[in-house]
Design a protein around this motif. Structure first.
Motif, PDB file in Angstrom:
ATOM      1  N   ARG A  91       0.828  -1.219   0.000  1.00  0.00           N
ATOM      2  CA  ARG A  91       0.000   0.000   0.000  1.00  0.00           C
ATOM      3  C   ARG A  91       0.858   1.263   0.000  1.00  0.00           C
ATOM      4  NH1 ARG A  91      -1.861   3.130   4.035  1.00  0.00           N
ATOM      5  NH2 ARG A  91      -1.126   1.736   5.671  1.00  0.00           N
ATOM      6  N   LEU A  92       2.008   1.214   0.687  1.00  0.00           N
ATOM      7  CA  LEU A  92       2.845   2.400   0.821  1.00  0.00           C
ATOM      8  C   LEU A  92       3.969   2.484  -0.208  1.00  0.00           C
ATOM      9  CD1 LEU A  92       3.079   2.532   4.715  1.00  0.00           C
ATOM     10  CD2 LEU A  92       1.625   3.906   3.200  1.00  0.00           C
ATOM     11  N   ALA A  93       4.010   1.553  -1.144  1.00  0.00           N
ATOM     12  CA  ALA A  93       5.056   1.551  -2.181  1.00  0.00           C
ATOM     13  C   ALA A  93       4.688   2.548  -3.270  1.00  0.00           C
ATOM     14  CB  ALA A  93       5.227   0.155  -2.759  1.00  0.00           C
ATOM     15  N   LEU A  94       5.010   3.809  -3.041  1.00  0.00           N
ATOM     16  CA  LEU A  94       4.585   4.882  -3.939  1.00  0.00           C
ATOM     17  C   LEU A  94       5.716   5.480  -4.766  1.00  0.00           C
ATOM     18  CD1 LEU A  94       2.209   6.662  -1.398  1.00  0.00           C
ATOM     19  CD2 LEU A  94       1.608   4.980  -3.155  1.00  0.00           C
ATOM     20  N   THR A  95       6.956   5.099  -4.481  1.00  0.00           N
ATOM     21  CA  THR A  95       8.096   5.645  -5.215  1.00  0.00           C
ATOM     22  C   THR A  95       8.298   4.841  -6.491  1.00  0.00           C
ATOM     23  OG1 THR A  95       9.113   6.262  -3.116  1.00  0.00           O
ATOM     24  CG2 THR A  95      10.536   6.287  -5.071  1.00  0.00           C
ATOM     25  N   PRO A  96       8.191   5.479  -7.656  1.00  0.00           N
ATOM     26  CA  PRO A  96       8.325   4.725  -8.909  1.00  0.00           C
ATOM     27  C   PRO A  96       9.774   4.326  -9.200  1.00  0.00           C
ATOM     28  CG  PRO A  96       8.027   7.056  -9.365  1.00  0.00           C
ATOM     29  CD  PRO A  96       7.901   6.888  -7.873  1.00  0.00           C
ATOM     30  N   ASN A  97       9.921   3.247  -9.947  1.00  0.00           N
ATOM     31  CA  ASN A  97      11.225   2.815 -10.481  1.00  0.00           C
ATOM     32  C   ASN A  97      12.266   2.483  -9.429  1.00  0.00           C
ATOM     33  OD1 ASN A  97      10.199   3.285 -13.119  1.00  0.00           O
ATOM     34  ND2 ASN A  97      10.620   5.453 -12.831  1.00  0.00           N
ATOM     35  N   VAL A  98      11.854   1.955  -8.283  1.00  0.00           N
ATOM     36  CA  VAL A  98      12.805   1.486  -7.279  1.00  0.00           C
ATOM     37  C   VAL A  98      12.498   0.035  -6.939  1.00  0.00           C
ATOM     38  CG1 VAL A  98      13.156   3.766  -6.224  1.00  0.00           C
ATOM     39  CG2 VAL A  98      11.461   2.192  -5.259  1.00  0.00           C
ATOM     40  N   CYS A  99      13.509  -0.650  -6.440  1.00  0.00           N
ATOM     41  CA  CYS A  99      13.303  -1.992  -5.896  1.00  0.00           C
ATOM     42  C   CYS A  99      13.092  -1.861  -4.394  1.00  0.00           C
ATOM     43  CB  CYS A  99      14.522  -2.876  -6.157  1.00  0.00           C
ATOM     44  SG  CYS A  99      14.685  -3.421  -7.857  1.00  0.00           S
ATOM     45  N   HIS A 100      12.311  -2.762  -3.866  1.00  0.00           N
ATOM     46  CA  HIS A 100      12.087  -2.827  -2.423  1.00  0.00           C
ATOM     47  C   HIS A 100      12.804  -4.067  -1.932  1.00  0.00           C
ATOM     48  CE1 HIS A 100       9.033   0.372  -2.350  1.00  0.00           C
ATOM     49  NE2 HIS A 100       8.861  -0.017  -3.590  1.00  0.00           N
ATOM     50  N   LEU A 101      13.840  -3.861  -1.134  1.00  0.00           N
ATOM     51  CA  LEU A 101      14.624  -4.956  -0.583  1.00  0.00           C
ATOM     52  C   LEU A 101      14.138  -5.206   0.837  1.00  0.00           C
ATOM     53  CD1 LEU A 101      17.196  -6.806  -1.016  1.00  0.00           C
ATOM     54  CD2 LEU A 101      18.424  -5.046   0.251  1.00  0.00           C
ATOM     55  N   ILE A 102      13.754  -6.448   1.108  1.00  0.00           N
ATOM     56  CA  ILE A 102      13.264  -6.804   2.438  1.00  0.00           C
ATOM     57  C   ILE A 102      14.206  -7.839   3.035  1.00  0.00           C
ATOM     58  CG2 ILE A 102      11.347  -7.767   3.772  1.00  0.00           C
ATOM     59  CD1 ILE A 102       9.483  -6.708   1.524  1.00  0.00           C
ATOM     60  N   ILE A 103      14.673  -7.540   4.239  1.00  0.00           N
ATOM     61  CA  ILE A 103      15.577  -8.423   4.957  1.00  0.00           C
ATOM     62  C   ILE A 103      14.786  -9.077   6.085  1.00  0.00           C
ATOM     63  CG2 ILE A 103      17.658  -8.560   6.377  1.00  0.00           C
ATOM     64  CD1 ILE A 103      18.487  -5.869   4.899  1.00  0.00           C
ATOM     65  N   SER A 104      14.627 -10.405   5.995  1.00  0.00           N
ATOM     66  CA  SER A 104      13.894 -11.131   7.024  1.00  0.00           C
ATOM     67  C   SER A 104      14.851 -11.672   8.072  1.00  0.00           C
ATOM     68  CB  SER A 104      13.119 -12.300   6.407  1.00  0.00           C
ATOM     69  OG  SER A 104      12.587 -13.122   7.445  1.00  0.00           O
ATOM     70  N   LEU A 105      14.490 -11.447   9.328  1.00  0.00           N
ATOM     71  CA  LEU A 105      15.224 -12.023  10.453  1.00  0.00           C
ATOM     72  C   LEU A 105      14.363 -13.068  11.157  1.00  0.00           C
ATOM     73  CD1 LEU A 105      16.893  -8.832  11.970  1.00  0.00           C
ATOM     74  CD2 LEU A 105      17.841 -10.457  10.338  1.00  0.00           C
ATOM     75  N   GLU A 106      13.426 -13.649  10.414  1.00  0.00           N
ATOM     76  CA  GLU A 106      12.565 -14.691  10.975  1.00  0.00           C
ATOM     77  C   GLU A 106      13.449 -15.784  11.595  1.00  0.00           C
ATOM     78  OE1 GLU A 106       8.384 -16.551   9.518  1.00  0.00           O
ATOM     79  OE2 GLU A 106      10.039 -16.649   8.088  1.00  0.00           O
ATOM     80  N   ASN A 107      14.526 -16.134  10.896  1.00  0.00           N
ATOM     81  CA  ASN A 107      15.574 -16.989  11.453  1.00  0.00           C
ATOM     82  C   ASN A 107      16.811 -16.106  11.574  1.00  0.00           C
ATOM     83  OD1 ASN A 107      17.712 -18.692  11.959  1.00  0.00           O
ATOM     84  ND2 ASN A 107      17.156 -20.205  10.424  1.00  0.00           N
ATOM     85  N   ARG A 108      17.091 -15.621  12.764  1.00  0.00           N
ATOM     86  CA  ARG A 108      18.162 -14.622  12.935  1.00  0.00           C
ATOM     87  C   ARG A 108      19.536 -15.138  12.548  1.00  0.00           C
ATOM     88  NH1 ARG A 108      18.259 -10.964  17.981  1.00  0.00           N
ATOM     89  NH2 ARG A 108      19.702  -9.901  16.608  1.00  0.00           N
ATOM     90  N   GLU A 109      19.751 -16.451  12.629  1.00  0.00           N
ATOM     91  CA  GLU A 109      21.055 -17.020  12.255  1.00  0.00           C
ATOM     92  C   GLU A 109      21.226 -17.078  10.738  1.00  0.00           C
ATOM     93  OE1 GLU A 109      19.234 -18.528  14.933  1.00  0.00           O
ATOM     94  OE2 GLU A 109      20.517 -17.199  16.121  1.00  0.00           O
ATOM     95  N   GLU A 110      20.119 -17.056  10.010  1.00  0.00           N
ATOM     96  CA  GLU A 110      20.171 -17.124   8.545  1.00  0.00           C
ATOM     97  C   GLU A 110      19.246 -16.064   7.940  1.00  0.00           C
ATOM     98  OE1 GLU A 110      19.727 -21.045   6.865  1.00  0.00           O
ATOM     99  OE2 GLU A 110      20.602 -21.959   8.656  1.00  0.00           O
ATOM    100  N   PRO A 111      19.655 -14.791   7.981  1.00  0.00           N
ATOM    101  CA  PRO A 111      18.830 -13.729   7.395  1.00  0.00           C
ATOM    102  C   PRO A 111      18.612 -13.980   5.902  1.00  0.00           C
ATOM    103  CG  PRO A 111      20.662 -12.807   8.650  1.00  0.00           C
ATOM    104  CD  PRO A 111      20.898 -14.283   8.533  1.00  0.00           C
TER     105      PRO A 111
END
Length: 132
Positions: free
Chosen positions: A92-112
């Protein structure tokens, strides 16, 4: 395809680990599809479920990118307890055109896990990451 130098990706992951259990965020600049710089931002919401970048920091980062002849290529943030995929709020908040959204998950903190996406008008498309 998004090319990210190993040291820049590692620094973003370290920022996520240091900011845990809150979400962290930032920007990456570069040219075409190759990241060359990283600008960590303050999550002014100080939340583990969403982020808001400090506007003064954002402005300074964009100014620095322009001075270096770079474009904003990536908006990144962490998901401290959930997978590396955009949430409904991220979409919903992804309003900036022409960029990638990089998401870093720490669901398993030993293996991000880091994954990139393009989000356009609510449509999410995965983007391959090549670590340089």
């Amino acid at each position: 395809m998004l090319e990210i130098p190993r040291e820049i990706l590692d620094a973003a992951i370290a920022q996520a680990q240091e900011g845990f259990p809150l979400e962290v965020c930032g920007l990456m600049g570069g040219t075409v599809k190759r990241v060359a710089s990283r600008y960590p931002m303050t999550n002014t919401d100080a939340s583990n479920e969403h982020f808001m970048m400090d506007p003064k920091e954002q402005f300074a980062a964009v100014k620095a990118m322009r001075a270096a002849g770079e474009d904003m290529l990536v908006i990144y943030h962490s998901h401290p307890e959930s997978p590396a995929r955009p949430s409904q709020e991220d979409i919903r908040l992804a309003l900036t055109p022409n960029v990638c959204h990089l998401i870093i998950s720490l669901e398993n903190r030993e293996e991000p896990v880091a994954r990139a996406f393009r989000i356009t008008a609510g449509v999410v498309e995965a983007v391959a990451i090549e670590i340089m």
